[in-house]
Design an enzyme around this catalytic site. Structure first.
Site, PDB file in Angstrom:
ATOM      1  N   ASP A 135      -3.829  98.109-121.487  1.00  0.00           N
ATOM      2  CA  ASP A 135      -2.726  98.540-122.336  1.00  0.00           C
ATOM      3  C   ASP A 135      -3.205  99.524-123.394  1.00  0.00           C
ATOM      4  O   ASP A 135      -4.400  99.616-123.694  1.00  0.00           O
ATOM      5  CB  ASP A 135      -2.037  97.341-122.986  1.00  0.00           C
ATOM      6  CG  ASP A 135      -2.979  96.499-123.832  1.00  0.00           C
ATOM      7  OD1 ASP A 135      -4.171  96.376-123.483  1.00  0.00           O
ATOM      8  OD2 ASP A 135      -2.533  95.959-124.865  1.00  0.00           O
TER       9      ASP A 135
ATOM     10  N   GLU B 249      -4.267  93.477-124.893  1.00  0.00           N
ATOM     11  CA  GLU B 249      -5.291  93.484-125.945  1.00  0.00           C
ATOM     12  C   GLU B 249      -4.772  94.110-127.224  1.00  0.00           C
ATOM     13  O   GLU B 249      -5.196  93.739-128.324  1.00  0.00           O
ATOM     14  CB  GLU B 249      -6.539  94.242-125.452  1.00  0.00           C
ATOM     15  CG  GLU B 249      -7.774  94.067-126.347  1.00  0.00           C
ATOM     16  CD  GLU B 249      -7.860  95.082-127.477  1.00  0.00           C
ATOM     17  OE1 GLU B 249      -8.716  94.904-128.379  1.00  0.00           O
ATOM     18  OE2 GLU B 249      -7.090  96.066-127.472  1.00  0.00           O
TER      19      GLU B 249
END
Length: 434
Positions: free
Chosen positions: A83, A147
């Site tokens: 991400d 994350e």
């Protein structure tokens, strides 16, 4: 050494992954699955058997294991997140999800945080498959979701629900280490992360008496909140040196021929010049107010006001952090952890750290490797629940004037092609010898 195809593939993979928009806006608003499927396809092409795992649909993680030649050796985790943080296209020189390669540079969100490292991992693994290489110890490769938010759908989910996939792993490597830091005086420093400050994101709530904006009100929630936020923002936290930061200061002082006087750290930091940036944020706890929310009409005093604070604490510093926040908020403001994660510490005298240092020095003999502590945090926090000691090691050789740290979450994020090539060579060397 990684082959020529690996050098081509790392550029292609970085560009391709950037073009897959995995923007994480928090609150579950992200879809990593297309990037996870892309990574899994490349791993399968290297003869591995990747597993795709989700806590909720679309928030996909990928894990695969490469068997080593020494069954008695501890396994090593190599992980990267899929991400990225949001990017406003109108602010960029190129579209942030174009993955454009221009003048020897790959542009786009994730170019340094951290689709570049994801691409390096894939390129090295596929190079090994072509050459028939096996590492000494098992290497577990993981690509994670979430994350950039809570990691609840990513490394936290993997650590809590699928610990068996990481059986035997005692150490791990991931982002934010072994990049070139130019000190402005001709020295090239390569900091390897051996610690992280803990995450203490806070929600502050002040309550008072609601009423008309024209009336006297000694119980104004906004006033109470503003006073607490000001105290927090202006607080000077005391020095607290962890073993990693002590080692960093000692090695940097030696590099500059300075007496390492750790009784006056602020004076020592001044003498280090630009290199002080590598440690100045990690000699203290910190708390920075970031968001305010109060009221619904200009002439109405609200009964409640809320603020958010980005707090960070050093290894061993959480108790002091909590006690200090109790004092700074005072009796009229409550605080709670909006998100909390542990601080980490890793030894700088371990064989794994020595192998990382040796790999960097082989391909950057002019460089000076030093340990450092990250001011922020990574997925290593969640994997530490499994007893995995984490290091930051995503090698990049960067030209002078290229402000790597400013590009994290910044505009015009990009990475030089030559930096990716260097990263593949160093990562390959380290993983073969670790």
């Amino acid at each position: 050494m990684a082959d020529g195809q690996a050098l081509d593939e790392v550029v292609t993979f970085t560009s391709d992954l950037i073009r897959i928009d995995t923007t994480n806006r928090g609150g579950g608003d992200c879809q990593e699955r297309p990037a996870a499927e892309y990574a899994a396809e490349q791993l399968a092409g290297a003869g591995l058997e990747p597993v795709l795992l989700e806590r909720v649909p679309g928030r996909t993680n990928v894990v695969a294991r490469i068997e080593g030649t020494d069954p008695s050796a501890d396994a090593l985790l190599v992980h990267g997140h899929l991400d990225v943080v949001p990017a406003e296209a109108r602010d960029w020189s190129v579209h942030p999800f174009s993955g454009e390669i221009r003048d020897g540079v790959v542009w786009g969100r994730g170019a340094v945080d951290m689709k570049n490292m994801d691409a390096m991992i894939l390129a090295v693994v596929r190079s090994w498959a072509r050459e028939g290489v096996r590492p000494r110890r098992d290497v577990v490769v993981a690509f994670t979701a979430d994350e950039e938010a809570s990691a609840e759908d990513g490394s936290g989910f993997l650590a809590d629900r699928h610990p068996g996939l990481f059986e035997g792993c005692t150490e791990g490597v991931s982002e934010s280490g072994a990049f070139t830091f130019h000190d402005g005086a001709g020295r090239q420093i390569y900091p390897i992360a051996a610690g992280e400050r803990g995450t203490g994101w806070l929600k502050l709530t002040a309550r008072g008496r609601a009423g008309h904006g024209s009336k006297v009100n000694k119980e104004n929630a906004v006033t109470r909140l503003a006073a607490a936020v000001t105290r927090i923002g202006e607080h000077e936290w005391p020095l607290r040196l962890t073993p990693t930061v002590r080692a960093a200061l000692t090695e940097l002082a030696a590099l500059y021929g300075i007496e390492p006087d750790l009784t006056d750290v602020d004076a020592l930091l001044e003498k280090l010049g630009p290199a002080a940036k590598l440690v100045e944020a990690t000699v203290r706890n910190s708390a920075n107010p970031t968001m305010l929310d109060a009221g619904y009409k200009l002439n109405v005093i609200p009964g409640e006001a809320v603020a958010f604070v980005d707090g960070r604490y050093l290894p061993g510093g959480e108790d002091e952090f909590r006690t200090t926040l109790d004092l700074l908020t005072g009796p009229d403001v409550e605080w709670e952890f909006h998100h909390r994660e542990v601080a980490l510490q890793a030894p700088v005298d371990s064989p794994t750290y020595a192998a990382m240092r040796a790999a960097v020095e082989e391909f950057a003999p002019e460089g000076h490797v030093v340990p450092y502590c990250m001011s922020g945090g990574t997925d290593a926090k969640q994997f530490s629940r499994l007893g995995i000691t984490g290091y930051g090691f995503a090698p990049l050789k960067l030209p002078e004037g290229f402000d790597y740290q400013a590009l994290f979450h910044g505009v015009d994020e990009r990475v030089p092609v030559e930096a990716l090539h260097f990263g593949v060579h160093v990562l390959d060397r380290f993983l073969r010898s670790a």
